[in-house]
Design a protein around this motif. Structure first.
Motif, PDB file in Angstrom:
ATOM      1  N   ALA A   1       0.831  -1.210   0.000  1.00 17.66           N
ATOM      2  CA  ALA A   1       0.000   0.000   0.000  1.00 17.66           C
ATOM      3  C   ALA A   1       0.863   1.256   0.000  1.00 17.66           C
ATOM      4  O   ALA A   1       0.521   2.260  -0.644  1.00 17.66           O
ATOM      5  N   MET A   2       2.004   1.224   0.709  1.00 18.52           N
ATOM      6  CA  MET A   2       2.910   2.369   0.726  1.00 18.52           C
ATOM      7  C   MET A   2       3.465   2.629  -0.669  1.00 18.52           C
ATOM      8  O   MET A   2       3.568   3.792  -1.100  1.00 18.52           O
ATOM      9  N   ALA A   3       3.824   1.567  -1.377  1.00 25.49           N
ATOM     10  CA  ALA A   3       4.332   1.731  -2.740  1.00 25.49           C
ATOM     11  C   ALA A   3       3.271   2.361  -3.642  1.00 25.49           C
ATOM     12  O   ALA A   3       3.570   3.240  -4.456  1.00 25.49           O
ATOM     13  N   LEU A   4       2.025   1.918  -3.489  1.00 24.68           N
ATOM     14  CA  LEU A   4       0.944   2.496  -4.294  1.00 24.68           C
ATOM     15  C   LEU A   4       0.752   3.972  -3.958  1.00 24.68           C
ATOM     16  O   LEU A   4       0.552   4.795  -4.862  1.00 24.68           O
ATOM     17  N   ASN A   5       0.798   4.325  -2.665  1.00 23.69           N
ATOM     18  CA  ASN A   5       0.647   5.726  -2.267  1.00 23.69           C
ATOM     19  C   ASN A   5       1.759   6.593  -2.843  1.00 23.69           C
ATOM     20  O   ASN A   5       1.516   7.716  -3.310  1.00 23.69           O
ATOM     21  N   LEU A   6       2.987   6.087  -2.824  1.00 26.09           N
ATOM     22  CA  LEU A   6       4.109   6.856  -3.359  1.00 26.09           C
ATOM     23  C   LEU A   6       3.961   7.079  -4.858  1.00 26.09           C
ATOM     24  O   LEU A   6       4.250   8.177  -5.368  1.00 26.09           O
ATOM     25  N   LYS A   7       3.500   6.072  -5.576  1.00 25.63           N
ATOM     26  CA  LYS A   7       3.298   6.229  -7.026  1.00 25.63           C
ATOM     27  C   LYS A   7       2.199   7.243  -7.320  1.00 25.63           C
ATOM     28  O   LYS A   7       2.319   8.064  -8.243  1.00 25.63           O
ATOM     29  N   ARG A   8       1.119   7.180  -6.545  1.00 26.82           N
ATOM     30  CA  ARG A   8       0.019   8.132  -6.773  1.00 26.82           C
ATOM     31  C   ARG A   8       0.417   9.543  -6.355  1.00 26.82           C
ATOM     32  O   ARG A   8      -0.038  10.531  -6.947  1.00 26.82           O
ATOM     33  N   MET A   9       1.256   9.648  -5.345  1.00 23.58           N
ATOM     34  CA  MET A   9       1.761  10.962  -4.946  1.00 23.58           C
ATOM     35  C   MET A   9       2.593  11.574  -6.075  1.00 23.58           C
ATOM     36  O   MET A   9       2.418  12.751  -6.427  1.00 23.58           O
ATOM     37  N   VAL A  10       3.483  10.789  -6.650  1.00 25.02           N
ATOM     38  CA  VAL A  10       4.333  11.291  -7.737  1.00 25.02           C
ATOM     39  C   VAL A  10       3.487  11.640  -8.955  1.00 25.02           C
ATOM     40  O   VAL A  10       3.717  12.642  -9.626  1.00 25.02           O
ATOM     41  N   LYS A  11       2.475  10.836  -9.223  1.00 25.14           N
ATOM     42  CA  LYS A  11       1.607  11.093 -10.381  1.00 25.14           C
ATOM     43  C   LYS A  11       0.852  12.397 -10.218  1.00 25.14           C
ATOM     44  O   LYS A  11       0.660  13.141 -11.190  1.00 25.14           O
ATOM     45  N   CYS A  12       0.395  12.675  -8.998  1.00 29.10           N
ATOM     46  CA  CYS A  12      -0.390  13.889  -8.759  1.00 29.10           C
ATOM     47  C   CYS A  12       0.469  15.146  -8.633  1.00 29.10           C
ATOM     48  O   CYS A  12       0.056  16.220  -9.101  1.00 29.10           O
ATOM     49  N   LEU A  13       1.650  15.025  -8.036  1.00 23.39           N
ATOM     50  CA  LEU A  13       2.436  16.212  -7.712  1.00 23.39           C
ATOM     51  C   LEU A  13       3.793  16.282  -8.397  1.00 23.39           C
ATOM     52  O   LEU A  13       4.404  17.354  -8.431  1.00 23.39           O
ATOM     53  N   GLY A  14       4.270  15.121  -8.913  1.00 23.44           N
ATOM     54  CA  GLY A  14       5.638  15.092  -9.435  1.00 23.44           C
ATOM     55  C   GLY A  14       5.752  15.418 -10.889  1.00 23.44           C
ATOM     56  O   GLY A  14       6.830  15.457 -11.461  1.00 23.44           O
TER      57      GLY A  14
END
Length: 457
Positions: free
Chosen positions: A444-457
């Motif tokens: 779940a942490m890996a998924l959150n990090l990917k979605r964070m990068v997609k939204c803000l990175g």
């Protein structure tokens, strides 16, 4: 003209690892967004400050595991091999070109021994979640929940059947409290007779259970449309704004979805500080006790619309009986009373039992329309949480209800599909419920990090 490539790998180059990783690489964008220094604070109590050999940097240790879950590498031995040749992985860990990659066994022993039983992975997951909340990726208005099966590392052929003590769950303890409260109220006002001591239910009972000697914590799952075998269940809650996973809980595969739900809702409210206004879940979570507790908390519950309902073997249904609220009894179509006789505990519900007098039913000309052949008089069962269920169900079928169910399907089932395909959620290598929870939290942490990068990175 044929081109023949000579061996160019023996040439000397003046180059740094910084130049080998593209600026737009995912790990560069992730490193810019997330401050991993919190790992030092979370793990400092597990290291000696003055004595002992120098350890592996704890940030390197956690990032090492994260690479496996970010890129779907299940084996720690394989992670070591990939880091050895992948410049982006080396850059993310802070390893130079000629620096040795930490041995996979060292990583494994740190995870299994140093951090065992300390909930370090959960705290790291919540630290990443807190950063997501600070960046505005968690709106807290609607939380979506579902569960998925995760295959345990246990042999199906070695399963054995044992006689085990029935364990009381949080859900059942809550039911006990509501039952005791309702029974005391009815006995105090003289509506029912005090319960005899001989009829008090036993606190513990023995049940037949199938377990695996290789992983006793796993549970035998037998559900329609699901694989049969030893599994764990990952109960995952997702914020509906950007699909950020806000909570993960793991239970054996034979546990009902509704049992850990209230405990997780209260955990998210009290520990994580989420101020949710509405929640949505699968139909398995729509137990009457859940409706009651969420109603008390002021949270709206959206689940798939109830289908079917009570089945009757006779013509007269409950709707044909008029309830007299002031005097607490029902009036049958023939004008006779059905009075409150007892309070009975079902597996997931508590019901007030209303029953007609036997003589009234036997002399009634509408007996065959009202009472089945297996009964002597008409009985009506009323769930004590019935009003809470009606309140939570009043928006069923509305456009908002359909939209929320659609979002739950997209975010929950979509997240599980992504995690199983790309983030190691399809099965476990390690054994035990603690290892299973760490595995699901890292996924779940890996998924959150990917979605964070997609939204803000």
């Amino acid at each position: 003209m044929m081109t023949r490539t000579e061996n160019k790998q023996i040439k000397f180059h003046m180059i740094t690892i910084e130049n080998l990783v593209p600026e737009n690489h995912f790990l560069r964008r992730l490193n810019r967004l997330v401050d991993f220094s919190f790992i030092y604070e979370e793990t400092q109590d597990y290291y000696c400050k003055k004595n002992g050999r120098p350890s592996i940097d704890p940030v390197v240790l956690i990032k090492y595991l994260l690479i496996g879950f970010l890129y779907g590498i299940a084996s720690e031995r394989r992670i070591e091999q990939e880091i050895q040749v992948n410049m982006a992985y080396r850059w993310f860990l802070g390893l130079d070109l000629d620096e040795r990659v930490p041995d996979h066994s060292t990583i494994s022993q740190n995870r299994r021994r140093r951090f065992r039983g300390e909930n370090v992975i959960r705290r790291l997951f919540e630290q990443v979640l807190e950063q997501c909340m600070e960046m505005g990726l968690v709106k807290e208005e609607l939380i979506l929940t579902d569960s998925t099966h995760v295959k345990a590392n246990a042999s199906f052929k070695r399963n054995i059947q044992i006689l085990a003590e029935h364990e009381t769950t949080d859900y059942m303890e809550r039911l006990d409290i509501y039952e005791a409260r309702e029974r005391e109220r009815l006995e105090t006002c003289g509506a029912i007779k005090p319960q005899r001591n001989g009829r008090l239910k036993e606190e513990k009972s023995q049940v037949q259970r199938i377990i695996s000697p290789t992983d006793p914590d796993a549970g035998m799952m037998k559900r329609p449309g699901k694989p049969v075998g030893m599994h764990y269940l990952s109960h995952q809650s997702v914020d509906a704004a950007y699909g950020i996973v806000v909570d993960v809980a793991v239970t054996p595969g034979n546990v009902n979805d509704s049992e850990p739900y209230l405990e997780r809702i209260e955990y998210m409210c009290s520990h994580l500080g989420l101020k949710m206004k509405a929640v949505s879940a699968d139909s398995a979570y729509s137990a009457s006790l859940i409706c009651q507790r969420l109603n008390e908390m002021g949270i709206r519950l959206y689940t798939p619309k109830a289908t079917g309902g009570a089945t009757y073997k006779v013509e007269f249904k409950r709707e044909n009986f008029k309830y007299q609220k002031e005097k607490d009894y029902f009036i049958c179509p023939a004008g006779k009373k059905l009075t409150l006789r007892s309070l009975e505990r079902e597996h997931y519900n508590i019901c007030r039992i209303y029953r007609a007098d036997r003589k009234d039913c036997q002399m009634c000309p509408m007996l065959s329309q009202c009472v089945s052949a297996s009964q002597r008089s008409r009985t009506i069962r009323v769930n004590i949480f019935e009003e809470a269920v009606k309140i939570q169900r009043e928006r069923d079928g509305s456009p908002l209800h359909r939209q929320i169910l659609k979002e739950r399907q997209i975010w929950c089932e979509g997240s599980f599909a992504t995690q199983k395909a790309h983030h190691n959620l399809s099965g476990l290598f390690r054994r035990g419920i603690e290892a299973a929870e760490e595995h699901c939290l890292l996924s779940a942490m890996a998924l959150n990090l990917k979605r964070m990068v997609k939204c803000l990175g």
